[in-house]
Write a protein that holds these residues in place. Structure first.
Motif, PDB file in Angstrom:
ATOM      1  N   MET A   1     180.375  37.196  21.685  1.00 22.35           N
ATOM      2  CA  MET A   1     179.463  37.913  20.822  1.00 22.35           C
ATOM      3  C   MET A   1     179.461  39.407  21.133  1.00 22.35           C
ATOM      4  SD  MET A   1     177.453  37.374  18.403  1.00 22.35           S
ATOM      5  CE  MET A   1     176.031  37.890  17.565  1.00 22.35           C
ATOM      6  N   THR A   2     179.493  39.758  22.430  1.00 20.88           N
ATOM      7  CA  THR A   2     179.513  41.162  22.837  1.00 20.88           C
ATOM      8  C   THR A   2     180.775  41.848  22.344  1.00 20.88           C
ATOM      9  OG1 THR A   2     178.232  40.595  24.800  1.00 20.88           O
ATOM     10  CG2 THR A   2     179.338  42.708  24.814  1.00 20.88           C
ATOM     11  N   ALA A   3     181.879  41.127  22.358  1.00 20.82           N
ATOM     12  CA  ALA A   3     183.149  41.709  21.899  1.00 20.82           C
ATOM     13  C   ALA A   3     183.084  42.057  20.413  1.00 20.82           C
ATOM     14  CB  ALA A   3     184.295  40.742  22.165  1.00 20.82           C
ATOM     15  N   LEU A   4     182.449  41.204  19.614  1.00 22.95           N
ATOM     16  CA  LEU A   4     182.309  41.481  18.185  1.00 22.95           C
ATOM     17  C   LEU A   4     181.428  42.706  17.934  1.00 22.95           C
ATOM     18  CD1 LEU A   4     181.925  37.906  16.660  1.00 22.95           C
ATOM     19  CD2 LEU A   4     183.841  39.472  16.409  1.00 22.95           C
ATOM     20  N   ILE A   5     180.376  42.847  18.684  1.00 29.32           N
ATOM     21  CA  ILE A   5     179.491  44.011  18.548  1.00 29.32           C
ATOM     22  C   ILE A   5     180.237  45.287  18.928  1.00 29.32           C
ATOM     23  CG2 ILE A   5     177.408  45.115  19.450  1.00 29.32           C
ATOM     24  CD1 ILE A   5     176.192  42.272  19.647  1.00 29.32           C
ATOM     25  N   ASN A   6     181.012  45.226  20.020  1.00 31.09           N
ATOM     26  CA  ASN A   6     181.795  46.392  20.435  1.00 31.09           C
ATOM     27  C   ASN A   6     182.852  46.752  19.390  1.00 31.09           C
ATOM     28  OD1 ASN A   6     180.373  46.732  22.802  1.00 31.09           O
ATOM     29  ND2 ASN A   6     181.806  45.520  24.028  1.00 31.09           N
ATOM     30  N   LEU A   7     183.511  45.754  18.831  1.00 30.09           N
ATOM     31  CA  LEU A   7     184.516  45.990  17.802  1.00 30.09           C
ATOM     32  C   LEU A   7     183.890  46.609  16.548  1.00 30.09           C
ATOM     33  CD1 LEU A   7     187.438  45.741  16.875  1.00 30.09           C
ATOM     34  CD2 LEU A   7     186.901  43.413  16.097  1.00 30.09           C
ATOM     35  N   ALA A   8     182.745  46.094  16.148  1.00 33.39           N
ATOM     36  CA  ALA A   8     182.049  46.643  14.981  1.00 33.39           C
ATOM     37  C   ALA A   8     181.636  48.089  15.239  1.00 33.39           C
ATOM     38  CB  ALA A   8     180.825  45.788  14.650  1.00 33.39           C
ATOM     39  N   GLY A   9     181.205  48.390  16.444  1.00 34.19           N
ATOM     40  CA  GLY A   9     180.834  49.763  16.802  1.00 34.19           C
ATOM     41  C   GLY A   9     182.022  50.705  16.743  1.00 34.19           C
ATOM     42  N   LEU A  10     183.166  50.271  17.265  1.00 28.22           N
ATOM     43  CA  LEU A  10     184.374  51.090  17.219  1.00 28.22           C
ATOM     44  C   LEU A  10     184.836  51.334  15.786  1.00 28.22           C
ATOM     45  CD1 LEU A  10     186.393  49.643  20.242  1.00 28.22           C
ATOM     46  CD2 LEU A  10     185.325  51.895  20.052  1.00 28.22           C
ATOM     47  N   LEU A  11     184.766  50.309  14.945  1.00 25.79           N
ATOM     48  CA  LEU A  11     185.138  50.477  13.539  1.00 25.79           C
ATOM     49  C   LEU A  11     184.208  51.457  12.830  1.00 25.79           C
ATOM     50  CD1 LEU A  11     186.086  46.819  12.546  1.00 25.79           C
ATOM     51  CD2 LEU A  11     187.613  48.773  12.828  1.00 25.79           C
ATOM     52  N   LEU A  12     182.934  51.376  13.134  1.00 21.19           N
ATOM     53  CA  LEU A  12     181.967  52.298  12.537  1.00 21.19           C
ATOM     54  C   LEU A  12     182.238  53.736  12.981  1.00 21.19           C
ATOM     55  CD1 LEU A  12     179.500  52.635  10.762  1.00 21.19           C
ATOM     56  CD2 LEU A  12     178.082  52.198  12.760  1.00 21.19           C
ATOM     57  N   ILE A  13     182.555  53.931  14.234  1.00 25.76           N
ATOM     58  CA  ILE A  13     182.892  55.278  14.737  1.00 25.76           C
ATOM     59  C   ILE A  13     184.139  55.807  14.034  1.00 25.76           C
ATOM     60  CG2 ILE A  13     183.731  56.544  16.761  1.00 25.76           C
ATOM     61  CD1 ILE A  13     181.855  54.749  18.453  1.00 25.76           C
ATOM     62  N   ALA A  14     185.162  54.972  13.883  1.00 23.78           N
ATOM     63  CA  ALA A  14     186.389  55.390  13.196  1.00 23.78           C
ATOM     64  C   ALA A  14     186.107  55.751  11.743  1.00 23.78           C
ATOM     65  CB  ALA A  14     187.441  54.289  13.277  1.00 23.78           C
ATOM     66  N   LEU A  15     185.260  54.993  11.080  1.00 23.05           N
ATOM     67  CA  LEU A  15     184.890  55.284   9.696  1.00 23.05           C
ATOM     68  C   LEU A  15     184.158  56.619   9.589  1.00 23.05           C
ATOM     69  CD1 LEU A  15     184.692  54.328   6.742  1.00 23.05           C
ATOM     70  CD2 LEU A  15     182.509  53.293   7.355  1.00 23.05           C
ATOM     71  N   ILE A  16     183.246  56.870  10.485  1.00 26.42           N
ATOM     72  CA  ILE A  16     182.491  58.132  10.476  1.00 26.42           C
ATOM     73  C   ILE A  16     183.430  59.319  10.705  1.00 26.42           C
ATOM     74  CG2 ILE A  16     180.782  59.490  11.764  1.00 26.42           C
ATOM     75  CD1 ILE A  16     179.238  56.814  12.156  1.00 26.42           C
ATOM     76  N   ILE A  17     184.320  59.204  11.658  1.00 30.35           N
ATOM     77  CA  ILE A  17     185.269  60.300  11.935  1.00 30.35           C
ATOM     78  C   ILE A  17     186.151  60.558  10.722  1.00 30.35           C
ATOM     79  CG2 ILE A  17     187.303  60.918  13.298  1.00 30.35           C
ATOM     80  CD1 ILE A  17     185.895  59.604  15.706  1.00 30.35           C
ATOM     81  N   SER A  18     186.689  59.509  10.123  1.00 33.72           N
ATOM     82  CA  SER A  18     187.578  59.721   8.975  1.00 33.72           C
ATOM     83  C   SER A  18     186.808  60.267   7.777  1.00 33.72           C
ATOM     84  CB  SER A  18     188.296  58.421   8.616  1.00 33.72           C
ATOM     85  OG  SER A  18     187.376  57.464   8.117  1.00 33.72           O
ATOM     86  N   TRP A  19     185.595  59.824   7.558  1.00 31.84           N
ATOM     87  CA  TRP A  19     184.815  60.274   6.398  1.00 31.84           C
ATOM     88  C   TRP A  19     184.399  61.736   6.529  1.00 31.84           C
ATOM     89  CZ3 TRP A  19     183.761  58.421   1.701  1.00 31.84           C
ATOM     90  CH2 TRP A  19     182.748  59.043   0.984  1.00 31.84           C
ATOM     91  N   PHE A  20     183.851  62.121   7.663  1.00 28.04           N
ATOM     92  CA  PHE A  20     183.270  63.454   7.802  1.00 28.04           C
ATOM     93  C   PHE A  20     184.261  64.532   8.229  1.00 28.04           C
ATOM     94  CE2 PHE A  20     179.404  60.907   8.017  1.00 28.04           C
ATOM     95  CZ  PHE A  20     178.629  61.585   7.088  1.00 28.04           C
ATOM     96  N   TRP A  21     185.289  64.184   8.987  1.00 28.23           N
ATOM     97  CA  TRP A  21     186.175  65.227   9.498  1.00 28.23           C
ATOM     98  C   TRP A  21     187.561  65.176   8.869  1.00 28.23           C
ATOM     99  CZ3 TRP A  21     182.836  63.028  13.269  1.00 28.23           C
ATOM    100  CH2 TRP A  21     181.838  63.904  13.693  1.00 28.23           C
ATOM    101  N   LEU A  22     188.179  64.038   8.861  1.00 29.26           N
ATOM    102  CA  LEU A  22     189.555  63.961   8.394  1.00 29.26           C
ATOM    103  C   LEU A  22     189.671  64.131   6.887  1.00 29.26           C
ATOM    104  CD1 LEU A  22     190.858  61.087  10.678  1.00 29.26           C
ATOM    105  CD2 LEU A  22     190.992  63.556  11.026  1.00 29.26           C
ATOM    106  N   SER A  23     188.740  63.574   6.117  1.00 27.01           N
ATOM    107  CA  SER A  23     188.825  63.698   4.659  1.00 27.01           C
ATOM    108  C   SER A  23     188.591  65.133   4.220  1.00 27.01           C
ATOM    109  CB  SER A  23     187.825  62.769   3.981  1.00 27.01           C
ATOM    110  OG  SER A  23     186.499  63.167   4.262  1.00 27.01           O
ATOM    111  N   GLN A  24     187.703  65.887   4.863  1.00 32.20           N
ATOM    112  CA  GLN A  24     187.451  67.280   4.507  1.00 32.20           C
ATOM    113  C   GLN A  24     188.650  68.148   4.838  1.00 32.20           C
ATOM    114  OE1 GLN A  24     183.882  68.502   6.429  1.00 32.20           O
ATOM    115  NE2 GLN A  24     182.571  67.370   5.035  1.00 32.20           N
TER     116      GLN A  24
END
Length: 122
Positions: A1-24
């Motif tokens: 269960m902890t691994a799934l939470i960590n994976l979801a957190g990493l995916l969310l961080i990657a999404l935020i970085i790509s949305w706010f910095w890389l797309s601009q």
């Protein structure tokens, strides 16, 4: 269960970085790559957008500055090396025409040089 939470957190961080910095950054690069004879520049929040313009040597360049920033620093644009400056009315679009600029790279700034832009003439 902890691994799934960590994976979801990493995916969310990657999404935020790509949305706010890389797309601009990608959008700005596409704007900068086009060589134009006419362009609009928004003056807002202490910056010129787009910050870099490309033009062809020997062709007239028409720029439409839309001053949306009420700061006194935004009231003038100066093209260093071209001997061109223009006062920008707040809330209005001011047209600046550069007659056949020679090949080179030129800065355009406000009178206090806090707003910075670049014109590349090829």
């Amino acid at each position: 269960m902890t691994a799934l939470i960590n994976l979801a957190g990493l995916l969310l961080i990657a999404l935020i970085i790509s949305w706010f910095w890389l797309s601009q950054a990608g959008g700005r690069q596409r704007k900068q790559d086009a060589t134009v004879s006419e362009a609009s520049v928004i003056v807002k929040n202490g910056v010129y957008d787009p910050p870099t313009l490309h033009a062809r040597a020997g062709q007239t360049l028409t720029l439409h500055f839309d001053r949306q920033d009420p700061s006194p620093c935004a009231e003038q644009v100066i093209f260093h090396g071209l001997g061109v400056s223009e006062f920008l009315d707040s809330g209005k679009v001011t047209t600046v025409t550069l007659q056949n600029p020679p090949k080179g790279e030129y800065r355009f700034t406000c009178q206090m040089q806090m707003y910075q832009g670049r014109l590349i003439v090829d």
